[in-house]
Design a protein around this motif. Structure first.
Motif, short mmCIF file in Angstrom:
data_model
loop_
_atom_site.label_atom_id
_atom_site.label_comp_id
_atom_site.label_asym_id
_atom_site.label_seq_id
_atom_site.Cartn_x
_atom_site.Cartn_y
_atom_site.Cartn_z
N VAL A 75 72.78 -7.09 76.09
CA VAL A 75 71.61 -7.30 75.25
C VAL A 75 72.06 -7.73 73.86
O VAL A 75 73.22 -7.57 73.48
CB VAL A 75 70.77 -6.00 75.15
N ALA A 76 71.14 -8.31 73.12
CA ALA A 76 71.46 -8.74 71.76
C ALA A 76 71.73 -7.54 70.86
O ALA A 76 71.23 -6.44 71.09
CB ALA A 76 70.31 -9.58 71.20
N ASP A 77 72.56 -7.76 69.86
CA ASP A 77 73.00 -6.68 68.98
C ASP A 77 72.07 -6.44 67.81
O ASP A 77 72.41 -5.66 66.92
CB ASP A 77 74.41 -6.99 68.44
N TRP A 78 70.92 -7.11 67.77
CA TRP A 78 70.02 -6.94 66.64
C TRP A 78 69.41 -5.54 66.63
O TRP A 78 69.05 -4.99 67.66
CB TRP A 78 68.90 -7.97 66.68
N GLU A 79 69.30 -4.98 65.44
CA GLU A 79 68.65 -3.68 65.22
C GLU A 79 67.63 -3.84 64.10
O GLU A 79 67.96 -4.38 63.04
CB GLU A 79 69.68 -2.62 64.85
N LEU A 80 66.42 -3.39 64.36
CA LEU A 80 65.37 -3.52 63.34
C LEU A 80 65.82 -2.82 62.06
O LEU A 80 66.25 -1.67 62.08
CB LEU A 80 64.07 -2.92 63.85
N PHE A 81 65.70 -3.53 60.96
CA PHE A 81 66.18 -3.00 59.68
C PHE A 81 65.16 -2.04 59.08
O PHE A 81 63.97 -2.35 58.98
CB PHE A 81 66.44 -4.15 58.71
N ASP A 82 65.65 -0.88 58.71
CA ASP A 82 64.87 0.13 58.01
C ASP A 82 65.58 0.44 56.70
O ASP A 82 66.71 0.94 56.71
CB ASP A 82 64.73 1.40 58.85
N PRO A 83 64.99 0.16 55.54
CA PRO A 83 65.71 0.34 54.27
C PRO A 83 66.09 1.78 53.99
O PRO A 83 66.99 2.02 53.19
CB PRO A 83 64.73 -0.21 53.23
N LEU A 84 65.42 2.74 54.62
CA LEU A 84 65.77 4.14 54.38
C LEU A 84 66.91 4.60 55.29
O LEU A 84 67.82 5.30 54.83
CB LEU A 84 64.53 5.02 54.60
N ARG A 85 66.89 4.20 56.54
CA ARG A 85 67.97 4.60 57.45
C ARG A 85 69.23 3.77 57.24
O ARG A 85 70.35 4.25 57.49
CB ARG A 85 67.51 4.47 58.90
N HIS A 86 69.07 2.54 56.79
CA HIS A 86 70.21 1.64 56.63
C HIS A 86 70.48 1.35 55.16
O HIS A 86 70.88 0.24 54.81
CB HIS A 86 69.94 0.33 57.38
N HIS A 87 70.28 2.33 54.30
CA HIS A 87 70.45 2.09 52.86
C HIS A 87 71.89 1.80 52.50
O HIS A 87 72.16 1.13 51.49
CB HIS A 87 69.95 3.31 52.08
N GLU A 88 72.87 2.26 53.31
CA GLU A 88 74.26 1.99 52.96
C GLU A 88 74.64 0.54 53.19
O GLU A 88 75.69 0.09 52.72
CB GLU A 88 75.19 2.90 53.78
N HIS A 89 73.81 -0.21 53.91
CA HIS A 89 74.08 -1.63 54.15
C HIS A 89 73.32 -2.54 53.19
O HIS A 89 73.36 -3.76 53.37
CB HIS A 89 73.72 -1.99 55.59
N VAL A 90 72.65 -1.99 52.22
CA VAL A 90 71.91 -2.77 51.23
C VAL A 90 72.87 -3.17 50.12
O VAL A 90 73.49 -2.31 49.48
CB VAL A 90 70.71 -1.98 50.68
N HIS A 91 72.99 -4.48 49.87
CA HIS A 91 73.86 -5.01 48.82
C HIS A 91 72.98 -5.76 47.81
O HIS A 91 72.12 -6.55 48.20
CB HIS A 91 74.92 -5.95 49.40
N THR A 92 73.23 -5.51 46.56
CA THR A 92 72.36 -6.04 45.51
C THR A 92 72.85 -7.37 44.94
O THR A 92 72.23 -7.89 44.01
CB THR A 92 72.25 -5.02 44.37
#
Length: 296
Positions: free
Chosen positions: A258-275
């Motif tokens: 299956v494809a590796d896409w994961e729905l982005f959630d800014p609260l669960r994935h906050h460590e992957h947020v780059h400014t």
């Protein structure tokens, strides 16, 4: 006249009596596709050890250790069980349970509430060391060949946020390393990349960090997103199906995973947020080397 009992391996008509073998679910080797929606085997990008992907009840995916463990060795908060192909974050009342790979991954800090799993973590660390020594595994944090000039550093996120078809997804690897999921004629996964040499490219841009309604506001105002919104509709469909340009033109080719896409959630994935945008390169401060020499 007393009839003698027939042997246990024979029936009354002298036919061979053999117990039916228990067969697990398998995929037809001659089938076009070998895609299963649960229990897909893969390798961890951080340590190289085998994992199994399962789908949770909320449609999210989770990586589980391939083998079951006794429940007395696993804390209650770390227990998982699989029912009807769906993974649930709890025990099922039996003496065995599953464990998320993140708890056992030697590339991550050890959880303080699971001291009995330290032995298994050491075994996985030895396997990682063997793979590294044999040259069969390279961590995902390693810089790609042909990168920037020596002395320059590119702030490329290991798991970028990609927007396509007006939906934001979290990729499992850098954009240039996203691999095609199609099965080749040799029944192995295609090694081509989705972002081929002649493929249309997206653009890095800064977008606002939007949370769901009812959630607290995030401290970051903007984040770096690899946007594919300017590409044609069919091209965005190819990205979402995670196919290379060659296999996208062959719709009869089956998918191996299956494809590796994961729905982005800014609260669960906050460590992957780059400014800031990863296209900016920064040079190391030459004064830092001078100060380091003065302390030696």
């Amino acid at each position: 006249m007393c009839s003698s009992p027939h042997p246990s391996t024979r029936r009354w008509d002298s036919s061979r009596a053999s117990a039916p073998l228990r067969r697990s679910l398998r995929v037809d080797p001659e089938g076009v596709s070998r895609l299963l929606r649960c229990g897909q085997t893969a390798s961890c990008r951080e340590c190289g050890n085998p994992v199994e992907w399962y789908v949770r009840s909320d449609e999210r995916r989770v990586r589980l250790h391939p083998h079951e463990l006794p429940t007395d060795q696993v804390p209650e908060s770390c227990r998982w069980h699989v029912s009807s192909g769906v993974a649930h974050p709890s025990g099922d009342g039996s003496t065995w349970c599953r464990v998320a790979h993140a708890v056992l991954c030697p590339a991550r800090p050890a959880p303080p509430d699971a001291p009995r799993l330290s032995g298994l973590r050491r075994s996985l660390a030895l396997c990682t060391r063997r793979l590294l020594d044999a040259g069969l595994f390279a961590p995902s944090e390693a810089p790609a060949p042909g990168g920037p000039n020596p002395g320059e550093e590119v702030c490329r996120p290991s798991r970028p946020i990609v927007q396509l078809l007006f939906v934001r997804y979290l990729a499992s690897c850098p954009v240039e390393e996203i691999q095609c999921v199609t099965q080749t004629r040799r029944r192995v996964r295609c090694t081509a990349k989705v972002l081929g040499p002649a493929a249309l490219r997206g653009a890095w841009t800064l977008m606002p960090v939007t949370a769901q309604s009812g959630q607290l506001a995030l401290p970051s105002d903007v984040m770096a997103v690899y946007s594919l919104s300017a590409l044609p509709y069919q091209e965005q469909l190819r990205w979402r199906s995670q196919r290379c340009p060659q296999h996208d033109a062959t719709p009869t080719a089956g998918d191996l995973t299956v494809a590796d896409w994961e729905l982005f959630d800014p609260l669960r994935h906050h460590e992957h947020v780059h400014t800031r945008l990863p296209t900016h390169r920064r040079r190391p401060n030459p004064g830092s080397h001078t100060r380091r020499r003065t302390h030696l």
